[in-house]
Each structure stands twice: as structure tokens, then as C-alpha cells.
Write an enzyme that holds these catalytic residues in place. Structure first.
Site, PDB file in Angstrom:
ATOM      1  N   CYS A   1       0.777  -1.240   0.000  1.00  0.00           N
ATOM      2  CA  CYS A   1       0.000   0.000   0.000  1.00  0.00           C
ATOM      3  C   CYS A   1       0.801   1.279   0.000  1.00  0.00           C
ATOM      4  CB  CYS A   1      -0.927   0.088   1.200  1.00  0.00           C
ATOM      5  SG  CYS A   1      -1.006  -1.299   2.267  1.00  0.00           S
TER       6      CYS A   1
ATOM      7  N   GLY B   1      -0.096   0.631  -5.138  1.00  0.00           N
ATOM      8  CA  GLY B   1      -1.337  -0.079  -4.866  1.00  0.00           C
ATOM      9  C   GLY B   1      -2.386   0.280  -5.899  1.00  0.00           C
TER      10      GLY B   1
ATOM     11  N   ASN C   1       0.346   0.940   6.030  1.00  0.00           N
ATOM     12  CA  ASN C   1       1.221   0.256   5.082  1.00  0.00           C
ATOM     13  C   ASN C   1       2.123  -0.659   5.884  1.00  0.00           C
ATOM     14  OD1 ASN C   1       2.764  -0.548   2.910  1.00  0.00           O
ATOM     15  ND2 ASN C   1       4.038   1.280   2.928  1.00  0.00           N
TER      16      ASN C   1
END
Lengths: 476, 476, 476, 476
Positions: free
Chosen positions: B17, B43, B117
Site C-alpha cells: 500500500c 497499490g 502500510n
């Protein structure tokens, strides 16, 4: 307070379309999908596929990218042993699905579908005549004229009607027609747009560029020649030369910008090699002492490599491109500045700082993008910025299928190179010369259309066409 | 007969992410949108933005690309002076919208949103405990554990609860929280994933990479340090060091592949320069006589340029990438062969024919893609194909936020370099050495996590974690 | 294992459409929307509105119900002082949006839109001729023939061309045309379908039924007469009688079933009163001793009330209708039985138990629904079930705009009343007599088309039409 | 100039929901769909189904009508031998999908789904307590409190936890729970909302009303009694009485308006018969000389029939209802007047002209609709208009699951009958007396909740509840 979010548009020429056709393949629609996918760069606004089983036509069209429009469910509903497809760039005539090609009609001869790349300069004149005879148009696309001309022709056979129709249109056409019996592919006598013939096992394929063949593991057979019309049916392939003969006038800008670098078009070798040659020639003509050569990615890469090699200067990638940029990226309003090209490109200070930089782009249209790029490079610390363009100044619009701005918006049509240099704030600016460009292009100089660089249009305009295309002033 | 169309997936590692947060900006959601757009490469599966006006939260989430999920109408419904956002790669836990971050809840302390993340190795253990106390989870995401730990903490203040919660989780986290009062950004003590601090006029910004700052014309201030927690509110920015101190273990693979080349991460200079250095080092270690060096585009370009420069061999772009490839490209079934990498890459015979070719890629995971690339290059006429990888062999999966295959699928974990060379059918194959990689990376070797190359994980696993992560066999 | 879920369809006749037009109103599209909403019962498959401002046309069409297709956003994009609209029942010609009316074209005379209620019996013959002259049809709808006839006409004025076109078509048409200058409304010489003229302040309105006027608080002016053509423009309203005169043949089934009970059509009083009169006449002709009279709701209610009053028997609502039944209700498969009419109707045992029941319906087409209703009533405990139909036996299909089953499927075309009674398992069955029906209808018997009850078609078929309509066998 | 288009809303009470559950049927989701379809009148805003196969849950939810939300594709993705479903009326808590029931969670005991009809008066108090313990709520629905109470209970078995949870909530609940092992259905000790038990072959069914059983050809077994909790699993059905005993207080308004006329609820016979009895009683109490009795369709029909029979006056349908009215009908602005009830109802002048008319409606809430109806009838030519209401004046809001206006908006709470008569412009107005209503209802008067007519709430409010429900003023 929130404000309007402006749409960011590109400062580039754009081609109108890609065409594709395949006959005698059990997965005709699947392969058409793959072909259109490989030809995506020629049209990203809309796409359509029509397949046929000899009895019925099956249609799917959508707005957007090939990968988003088609999926397994959609393709399963496109059976049959033949198919044609089309990618469309511009929204000329409204972004309505009814303007998305292939156009399909059912008329006295049965089913007919048409995919057309190019632009007809007498479309409006013909449309007025046809409407006076009672014709009713479905779309605002110039391509529909061809269909009505076929429907209104009094010739005996379908082929004779197609020839009759295509003999009346003037301008650029690389066209693929599908009937219940097979395909017809034809290219205008000047061969303005490319059209290639390929084969995979026992199936014939036609496509705008050979990169479509590569993806299908199909063999590149040859070009459909300027003025040639081929009929593909269960009788095999028949070639015809039904139009009055004339000199070729193939679009040199396909080499400069449009075609994919790995494609072969106009019977020549890969476009990549031609673009590198343009860059080498540019270095030869306008070398400047510098530390690095960087491209405006992606289209400027081959010419920049050519310039770097020919000029003996180090190649670097000092601008990073964001490949996720959609066509509809919206830009939030901020008080300080506009985003412009920044959503696509970002400079790398570590590469540019303290350097004398040659930046190579393929063409310069309005100058606004180049101006932003020069500023971005300078802001990243470059000592000098030298802009090099791997084609001559664009002074005149295209009427053969490329969506150019008007003459007024083309900066080179009313400004000197020095004025443009000042506008884009570069330390120096050089274009490739016309002769230099034609030297780097394969074959003889007279086989190309250079109208956008020279204002010499290969097809003379009638007065009616001049009026309708708004050419009156520019002709004087 | 029609057959199933297989989905083409990439043979690459993928990061989980991107996170983004901004405080004190009248267009907080607009800037978050731009930041997520610049961080799209981290992402591409889903994205979400939550904005706040101090009283209410406003949410929009969707599956797909940033440019497709947000538009003016959507952004207009996200008012407020602060916002956080998240791009998600993997569908771990199902491709349900409920797993799309930022996660939002309303609990005893008011509104809370979280963007994370990284990956927590004790998430399942903690989840089991929390459920035993009556916690009800909305999603299957490991990140939700952090929220429940905050809700169940008995600490007095909200900040103390956050510290309490983050002290219990083990693994990688670069996390941004939003409450009605402001933002909290924190990075795990090892600093496994990047997190950067920036500023645009009077607004603080946090983002996974600095390329997000560049697009916003924001200033890069510094890294959020490993183990640091910053509180951003109308009191300004406060930095805390609430976690037990440990050595840093930053993911070296961010340099090799993940981060955008124009980003600065881990406090170093642009990733582009590091990648070129990796390529130069690779040329130093495993030079081979050749005519051209070509990259596997786009990620292999900087290392290939470094190899070409360091090795004194000409750089060419012999593979052309189709940038329109969607994540869901479907491949029609054909009897002859599979498409594989061909939908993304096409070779240019004019460049490759008769040449001794060095092809540079950033990493080699399963080997299947490399095998196809070597074949494609050879089919285009190359005389020799030498594969060079700008990182060491990957032998071990990542548990800190990168979606790697299992040990069994990692070709280098159970095959020698010579076996791999044979499999990919290259004339030679060389990886960059571990020492060479760490020499090219800035700072000291011991500040990086190299677990995927060395199987030396910086955070020891408990027995319960080993069982839940399926590590039992691999540990023996 | 799961099985296919069959779609439940109605066992009723259905009319093809509603038309509406308004001129000289600042909210033309809004009022058209309301008018179509009031006329929803005449067509629930699709709807469209075209508005005009004298220069441009604005179009919105969709599949489904009026209330679902239009909303404020849509209506705001339909500016202009005039508009026409259309509701469509059947999907004859495919459920494609291209068949949804109003049809719009741009041709030599400018913009033209058409909304048509009725069916043309020589449409295919005319289409073949037009296609031979090069006409290209957009849709498979018979209504498009009118547009092409106008486009191909050689008459001087637009009005003359419309008259020329409408003089060539044979069959039923209540048609509203819109050009940039105003509206033209016309009704075929037999006046098969209704068309009413209304006025709200300074605006003229045309609509299929007067219930549309009631909702708009518009005044009902009069019928557009059979064979009349009115031109509505800024010159006001002009009435023309351009067609050869013939006797009227208005559809009596509009009274029996189609029209809304609160509408006035064919210049008569409210349909509700006529339906009650049909029920009274039915009681007069076929009284039976019973405890209660119940309707098949909703269409059977007025006739049942008439029967109850005329027969001196108590009226009850022993069948409850579920008004949420959509047109696409799907029926899960079950081993025991099919749902049939049960998803629409449910019997109330408390009302029916131990009773002698007269059940009144407006018509009996295939008999399958009546059979289910009788069973349902008996299952709820009724001692006797007497079916009464407030129209004569239907023996012959309609070719003038009503979507009837084929002759073979019409149970009364090949079975005696006693056979039908046995099939539907009723204790007795009686239809209203033809004379009785015509006595209850206003005016003289010879002004109505009774073809579905008598097989006497008011417009003689040519041999070509017989062949194309599949009438050959039925004529012998 | 265009103006805002107001939304037309109904001037009626609305129930919050319908619940349905089925166990041990191979087509559990299909039957739940049918059941919800039959119960559509109890909730038209949203619907959801959760099915289970003993291992996994499968969910589908949507906004809108049952027939639009579900289709074959959707139902095929809901496998398993058990399912529960829910229709929702109001958007209390936002029209978010997350508030659409059945609510589903995965917690320490596995999967759990809940469908709830009714309203809990101590929901906010309980929610505050739970949040203080760390509970995180997904929705703003009061029903979620039940789930958290179950999750936080310290009881040993799942059943004990459910009893623990339901013993803490106060108010109305007819609730159906599903776990991986089966269903639990329970009704609050007062039995405020209905809940019925049925059986089709070897499957148990629970549903809000018996009309759901009729559609499934299921057998009506009996009511779930006030205070009863039944467990349905592969052990069969077990009945429990776990709650403190109290007197029943069933909602009498279910008889007056909510329940479908063909349903049996509260163990009584068909609602239709009760409604006719209310009308007969109304005629007995407030007969007036008149020519015709007409209902406000559809809900007023049974009472009007009762009035007509009991009063010896002719029954007519003088108001025609448009059944296509959607919940989101938008009303174009016009200078002259507002549309109001006209989009739903139209008067038939032929029926009303010159007549003394009794118009019967089931209830009168704000009076605005009645006012419009009286005007519409008078405008159609009625000589006298006598409004008769088949229930007493509504003076007080409901807190047990019916979405009533506030006390201030209830016209009868602060106006005399004569004032209301004047407001609605009727010649006379009469309500049914409280005693009269209870005489027509089956059983003893004290078994019903009449709070909306009497302000006597069967469950005393705590001070905290009074504050949170805004009752403080109304209590004084």
C-alpha cells in the site's frame, strides 16, 4: 471555497483510429480484441467489435479503453468466424455511442459493418447530396457517408457498389468492411493512412499496424497498397485496383509520432529505427555542447537515444512518467499554480542538477507543454536547457485524419523559431529540417504527405470543401 | 468451441500500500487525491479517502485506479480541513470494499480513521484475544487489530491508547490515523516501510514517498524516523519516541523495485541514482562482451543505463512496453501457445537481430517471465542473450508487507544459478551480489532488512506466529 | 441442485404505447414527464422524451418505468418550449434502446422526432421498397417507415411530405411529430387508437388519454378526430383533413381493458362508467344465484361492481393484489408446483369460505390465468365458482397495435364455452354477448373495431400483407 | 427558468421492517426472496438476504424494492440450507448499505446474522455503555446493540448469551438470528410486533405475516408468542420462555393499516375481516345520509366496504390510484399549484358529480393529504364530502418501531375534531371511537398497545430514555 476542477488535456496530435479485421478463425472476436488491444495507442476514447457467422452480426461497443470495454462475458456473445474492430480517438461529433465504429446497418443487401481510419474532405458535400435524396444519417461521423453511398449506388453487385462509393469519396481512408460473406479492405489511392495484411494459419488479418500481428503470433504478409482493394471470403483473397492511379502520399507523421515503435508500416522496417535516425540527423544538424541528453518520455525516447549516440553525449532519463494518468484526470484548483504536465511527468533533480541538458521531443504543437517541461527541468537545477525537436515546425492543420489544432493555435504557423524559444524559455531550440526528416525516412521524399510541415496538401480542395473546412482564410 | 480465458498476472513482487495524510488545508481531500495519484504504483487494487471537518468524517472508497475512483462530484462530497488516504495492492482478505482502507469507526472517543502500510506478524494472535473479549471485527484485514487495541485500551488519553496499541503489534507499520482533532503518523521501530514528512505552506503532509510532495509542490521536510510517532493538530507538530529502541531494518527492496525512481525514501537521494549504481556495480561484477544492453521496461531502465555506462556497451530499447495493459487483461485461448508477457512487451527485431544482448531486470522471482523474455529476444534474432539481475537471488518470503510467493515458488530458494540459467534458456545469468547491492545502497549495510535475500528476519517469530504464518516447515 | 428460475408473464393483452406532446410551455419536458407518468399503464417497457428549443433537440430514453428513467438531473438536460414523449410496451424488434421512441433523425429538413401508437400493416412492404431505393433503417420498428417516407417524399413543403407519407401507410396510427417549428399530431382515418387534445393556459397538449390532462390540471378540449391532422406552431393550431374519408373503427377493447378507468377517450365519458355498464349488462345476461361477487383486481373491479349492483349480490374483495410485482419477477423452481398468478394475487379464505362466488374478469385470453384463479378461490373454501367475463370470446388476433397471442393460442378461437369452462374448472362460465357489449358502449355499434371478437377487420389485407403477417392459413 | 423539483412523500405512518427466516430447505435463499417479496409492504427502502451452509455465510443487500434487488445471478450466489431476510422501511441512521439488515458479524462464536423488526427504547443507553467497554459499532442502527450484547456476554453457551442480551434490551423486537447451527427467533414480552411460525414440508419458517406463507404454499402453524424464543436446528424446534412474564401489548395499528389484508397476525383471522368490521362499526357510530361511499384506495377499501354494507349506502370507486408511483417521484415546479396527492390519485367526475359522498380512510396523520382529497372530490362535482376515519385520532408518537411524525406534527394532538374538519374542508368528519375500534378487534381490549391513540405507553420510560427520545417536553 471549492472551485471548478479543470481537465488536463495533452498538447499532442492524435490520430483518429485503428482498424482491424480477421476472416476464417473460430475465435475471430477474441483475436480482434487482442488486435485492438495492441493498437490501443491509435484511439483511446472508444472501441467496438462486430463479429459475424455468415448469417447474423453481433456487436459490442463502449467508451474507454479496450481492456475495460471487453471481458469474457462480452466476448462470448460475439460468436462467428469473422470480425472487424475499431478504436476511436476523438469525440468529433459528440461522445455518443452512435458515433462509435464499426458502424453497422441492415440494408437491401443484408448486414454491413464498416471501420474507417482517416478523414474524408468531401464528406459534408456528399452528405448534403445524399440527404437531398432522402438519406437519413444515424451519426455525425464522416464515415457514414460511405455506407449511404453503397446503399444508394445503382451498381449490380455489392463489390461494384463499394467501388462506386469509394470512388466518390476524397481524402484518407483505410477501411475494412464486413458483410455476411466476408471482408473487404481498401486504402485510398494516396495511401495516407497505413493498412497491413497478415496471416495466422488459415486466417487472413488486416490491421493498421504490424504490432497487432506480433501479439497474435501472426505473420506480416505485406502492406495493402495505396489504391488497393482486397476481398477476403471463402474464395480466398482477391486483390483489385479499381481507383484512378495517382502518386502515393503517406503520412510522414506516422513515423514521427503515431505508430508504435515496434510496428512496421508503409512497407518499411521498424518505426523505432526510423525515429533513432531522426534523432541522429537532429544531432548532426543542431549539435550543442551538453552533459546529458534526456527524452520527453515515452514518445521522445528513440530520437533522444539517436541524438545521444550521434552527438556523443550521455543519455539519461531525467523525467519520470506516471503511466497511470487517465484521460480524464481532473486537476484540483490551487491558488499558487496549475498542474499542467506535472501530473504526467516529474523531474529527477539528482540527474539534472548543475547539468547542461539537451531535451528531445518528437514535435512541438502549441508550445505550452514544452514551456512547462523546460521550467520543470530548470527548477530541478539544470544549468542550461536545449530543446531539440525531431521533426520540422508544424504550420498547417491536417485534414486526413489527425486531430490537429487550428492554424491559429499552431505556434509555428505565426512565430519564428526565436520567438518560440523565448516563449518556452529554453537556452536554445532547434527543429529537424524538412530535408533532414525526409532523408531519415525510408524511400523517396515524394512518397510522403508533409502537408502539416509545408501546407502543400496532396489532394486539391474544391471551393465547396474549402468553405466547409474553414480553409478560405488560410488559402489567402 | 470457446474455452476459458485465463487472467494474466505479473511475475513481480508487489507492495501492499501507499498512505497519505494532510492537515490544515482547505482542499484537504483534493490534495489527498493528487497524493494518492502520485503513489498509484504502490497499490492499484483499491483506494479510499476519508476527510474530516473536526466534527464529521466523509468517506469515499472504490475498487480500481485512483483516476477512475475519484471525480469532481466525489471530491466535492469530501469537505473538511484534513484528510487521509490509502491505495491498496493486494486482495488479501477478499476483494470486498470492507477491506479497503482507510478503515473508519465511531467509538467511545468519537471518529477514527486508519491507513496502514506494512504487515503485522502477530495480527491473528491479537485478533483471537480481542474476540475472546467480545470484539467484533468488520474486516479480515490485519490493520483492524490496531483499531480494536485502541478501543480496548484502558489508558486515559487517546494518545496513550494509540501508543498502548502500537506497542502490542509486531511487524511493519507506517500508519496514519485521523481523529476529529488531527492526525497521528507513526513508523514501527525497525522502520521497515518508508514514511515521509512534508509541508505545503501552513499544512503538514505525510506520505509513503516524496513523489507525492513533488506533484503538490510541497516541500520535503524529513523522514518520519523508525520508532517515531508524530501528532499533528492545531497545536502544530509534536514528535514522540514512545517505543522501545531497536536497530533500523529498512526494506532494501524499496530501492530495487518498489519506490518510484523520482522519490527520495529512507532519507536518501533519488531512487533513480541508487538503481543506476546497482547497474554499474552489476557491470563491475559480471561484465560480458556484448553489442547492446537493453532493459526490461520500465523497472529495469535505470539499472540497464548504469550497466551500459559502467560496461561501456551501447544502451538500446529492444523491448517495447504496452502501457495500456490493465490489471484484468484476459487472454483468449489459442491452441498454439500462451500469451504470457507478450501482452506487455514486444521485441524489436531491427534492434536485436544478430546482436549479443545483455538484458537487465531488477529481480527474478519465479523465473517464468524471464524465460519468456529470453525466448522473445532470441526469436527476434539475437545471437546471444545474457540476463543480468540488479539484485541478489530471492530465497525467502517477506512477512512485512510485500506480497511474495511462497518459498516453494521462489525459484532461487531451491535451484542453483546454473539451473535457473538453463531454465530461462539464457547464454549466461548473473545476479548482483549481496555485498554489491549493499555497497550501492546509501548508508551502512546493517540498517537494511535483507530477509528476502538472506532469510535473516529482523524480528524473531514466536512459536504461535510461526504456526500461523505457515513457517514451521521452512524454519527446519 | 439449483434450477432455472422461469419468468412469470401476464396472460393479458397489452397495448403498444402512449404518446404525448406539448407546445409553448417553459417546462415542456417536465410536463411531458408527468404526462407519461399518468400514461404508464399503456407501456411499461421503455420510455423516451425529446425536447426542442427551436434550434436543437435534446433526448433521453431508457428501459423500465417512467419514475425510474427520469429524475431532476435528466429533466434539466431537456430544455426548450416543446417536447414529445412515448411509453412503449412491447419489445417487438428487440429490447434495444434504438427501438425506443420517440425516434429522432436529422435529415434534409432539419430535426425530426416521432412518437407513434398503433401498428402499420404494410410496414414491411414499404420497408422493402424504401431499402431498394437505398434507405438505411436504424431500428426494426414499423414506425421508422413513416420517417423514411417523409425523407423520400418529393413534395415541396414539410407538411405536404408528412401527408404524403401518412397517406401511404395502412393500419393504426395516433402519431405525434416534432420539428424545430412545432408539433404535428395525426390519427389514422379509422381512428383505431385514441388521441386527445388539451390545453393548459397558452400551451397545447396532445395525449393518448385524458388522465394525462388531469394530472397536469389541463383542460380537455376534444378528441383529435379519425383522419384529422393538426399542426401546432407559433401560428396556433390548424386542423387538416388530408386523408380519404372512411368510416370510423375505434378499438372497443380500449373500453374493456386498456384505458385507465378515469380517462375519457373516443369523445365519451369516463371509461369507469362504461365498464360498470358492461358489468351490469353481464349480470342482466347471465345472472346466477350467489353469495358474493368478487373482481379479479384491478382491471375487473368496475365490471364486478356493475355486476354486483345489477345482480343484487354483495360485492367483496376476495382476491388481494400485490402491487409491488415487477415486470421481471423471477420464480424459484420448486418441485411441488408453479407460482403462476400467485405472486400477484392471494385469496382471502375469511371472505370466500363456504360461499357461492361470482368472479368477474374483463377478458379471457389463453385461459391459463383464469384456471389458476378458479383453483385459488376454490382452495380458499368457496362452495361454487362462477366465472363471468365482461367482454365476448376473443377469437382473432389484433394487427392494429395490440400485442395479442396467435390465433392458435387464443382458447376461444378453437374451443366452445363449455370446453373452456371445463378447462378452467369453473362451475359456470359466461361471456358478455357482442350485442350486449356494444349496447353498453356509447354511440353506434358500427363505429367500433371488434375484429378480435369477430374476425372482421376494418382494413382489408392485400395478399402481400397477408403473407407477411402470417395470415394465409388463418384466412382459410 | 427551471426550479427545484420537490420530492413527494406520503402522509402515512410506516412500519420499520419485515423479517423472514427458513431452516432446512435446499432453496433457502429462493424462498426467503419470495417471502420478502410477499412482505414488501412492510419495508420498501432496502432489503437483504443472508444464507448459510453451516460453514459460511453468503450475503446480498441492496437499496430499493425486492423485485429490483434480487435476480437469478444474485440468488445463485446465496447457497445453503438456511437463510434469513429483512425488508427495511426507513432511512433512520442514513441510507447507507451498512444499516441494511440482516446485520452480519464474525465473532468469537463464529458467524452471526440478525434481522430485527421493532425499536429498542434503551438502545442509545446500552450503546454508550458498550462503547465504554471498547465495542466498535459498524452501523447507526439500534439493532446492532443486540449483537454487541451477545458478543460481550459472559454466559457459557450461545443460547444463554442471546437470552442475556435480549433480557437487557427494552422495547419492541421480533427478531430472527442465524448462526452456523440454525435459527433463533424471539418476540419481546409484550409482543408489540407480529411474528408467525410456518412450515413447508420438513422446513421451519418464521415471518412477520402469514401472507409470506401463502405465497410459499407453506402451512401457518401458530404465532411465536409474546416473550417466546424458539431455537430451530437439526434437533428440530425448541420453545423457551426465558423472559420475565408481563401482559401482552400488541400493536393495534397493524390491524388498522400496516398488515396486508390477506394476512393473519396476532393469532387472529384475516386482517381484511377486521378492517371491514372497523368500517361497519364506524357506520354504526357516525352514519350520515349520502349517495355513495368511496374508499381512499388501497388501504381504505375494506373499511369503506364495511361502512357501505353497514350503512346501506352504495359503494363506488370514485378515486383511481396510479400504482406505478415510485417512492422517488419528483414533482416539477409549476406556478399554479402543487401536485401533492394527485400523482397517486385521480377523481372520476362521472361517479362523484352531484353526489353526497362519504369518503373512508384508515387514519388521519397530518391532515394535509385528507385536505387534498376532499378538494379533489369536491372539484369533481361532489355536493357534500363526509370524511370518515376507521381509527381514533392519533395524538402521540410511536417508539416501538413505527416511523411517526413528532407530536407537534400530529394534527389531532393539538386540534379538535371540528378544527380538523375545517382544515380539511369537509362537510363532516368523524373518527372511530377507541372503544369502537377495540370492539371490532378480536380478543380483549387490554391485549393491545394503543399508545398512539391514548399516550399510554405499555413500557415505562426511564429518565435517561426520556431525555434521549426527546420525551421530556411531551411528558409535561
Amino acid at each position: 471555497m471549492k472551485k471548478e476542477l479543470p481537465i488536463i488535456t495533452s498538447d499532442k496530435f492524435h490520430d483518429e483510429c485503428a482498424v482491424f479485421g480477421i476472416y476464417n478463425h473460430e475465435e475471430a472476436a477474441n483475436l480482434t480484441y487482442l488486435g485492438l488491444y495492441a493498437l490501443q495507442h491509435r484511439g483511446q476514447e472508444a472501441s467496438g467489435i462486430v463479429s459475424g457467422d455468415g448469417d447474423q452480426f453481433f456487436v459490442h461497443k463502449g467508451m474507454g479503453l479496450v481492456a475495460d470495454i471487453y471481458n469474457k462475458t462480452v466476448l462470448d456473445k460475439l460468436p462467428g468466424h469473422m470480425a472487424i474492430g475499431h478504436n476511436r480517438y476523438s469525440t468529433a461529433g459528440g461522445n455518443d455511442l452512435k458515433n462509435v465504429q464499426p458502424l453497422t446497418v441492415n440494408f437491401a443487401f443484408g448486414n454491413l459493418a464498416l471501420a474507417h481510419n482517416g478523414n474524408l474532405i468531401n464528406a459534408q458535400v456528399l452528405r448534403n447530396e445524399l440527404e437531398a435524396y432522402g438519406a437519413i444519417f444515424q451519426s455525425t461521423s464522416d464515415s457514414e457517408v460511405i455506407i449511404h453511398l453503397i446503399a444508394h449506388s445503382r451498381a449490380d453487385t455489392f463489390l461494384a457498389r463499394v467501388v462506386d462509393a469509394l470512388s466518390q469519396v476524397r481524402g484518407a481512408f483505410s477501411v475494412v468492411l464486413m458483410t455476411d460473406n466476408g471482408l473487404i479492405a481498401a486504402r485510398d489511392p494516396h495511401g495516407l493512412r497505413p493498412l497491413c495484411l497478415g496471416r495466422v494459419r488459415s486466417s487472413w488479418i488486416v490491421a493498421s499496424e504490424t504490432c497487432a500481428f506480433d501479439l497474435l503470433d501472426a505473420e506480416y504478409v505485406r502492406e495493402i497498397e495505396p489504391g488497393e482493394l482486397v476481398v477476403i471470403s471463402d474464395q480466398g483473397l482477391d486483390s483489385h485496383r479499381p481507383f484512378a492511379k495517382t502518386h502515393p502520399a503517406m503520412c510522414v507523421f506516422e513515423y514521427v509520432y503515431f505508430a508504435r515503435p515496434d510496428s512496421r508500416i508503409f512497407g518499411a522496417n521498424a518505426v523505432y529505427a526510423i525515429r533513432k535516425a531522426l534523432g541522429r540527423q537532429l544531432a548532426h544538424e543542431s549539435w550543442v555542447p551538453a552533459d546529458i541528453v534526456i527524452p520527453v518520455p515515452d514518445s521522445g525516447v528513440p530520437a533522444a537515444l539517436g541524438y545521444a549516440e550521434g552527438g556523443g553525449i550521455r543519455f539519461e532519463t531525467g523525467l519520470i512518467r506516471n503511466h497511470y494518468v487517465g484521460r480524464t484526470f481532473i486537476e484540483p484548483e490551487q491558488s499558487i499554480r496549475h498542474f499542467g504536465v506535472k501530473v504526467k511527468l516529474n523531474a529527477v533533480p539528482e540527474v539534472l542538477e548543475g547539468k547542461r541538458v539537451v531535451v528531445v521531443d518528437d514535435s512541438l504543437v502549441r508550445g505550452t507543454t514544452s514551456r512547462k517541461i523546460v521550467k520543470m527541468i530548470r527548477q530541478a537545477g539544470a544549468k542550461e536547457v536545449h530543446m531539440r525537436i525531431s521533426s520540422p515546425p508544424i504550420v498547417s492543420p491536417c485534414f486526413y485524419g489527425i486531430d490537429t489544432p487550428t492554424k491559429k493555435e499552431l505556434i509555428a504557423s505565426n512565430h519564428s523559431a526565436e520567438e518560440i524559444r523565448k516563449y518556452i524559455t529554453a537556452d536554445s531550440l532547434a527543429y529537424l529540417s524538412l530535408d533532414g526528416m525526409l532523408k531519415a525516412a525510408p524511400g523517396t521524399p515524394d512518397q510522403y504527405c508533409n502537408a502539416c510541415f509545408t501546407e502543400k496538401y496532396p489532394i486539391p480542395f474544391t471551393r465547396a470543401e474549402e468553405l466547409q473546412l474553414g480553409l478560405f482564410e488560410s488559402a489567402h
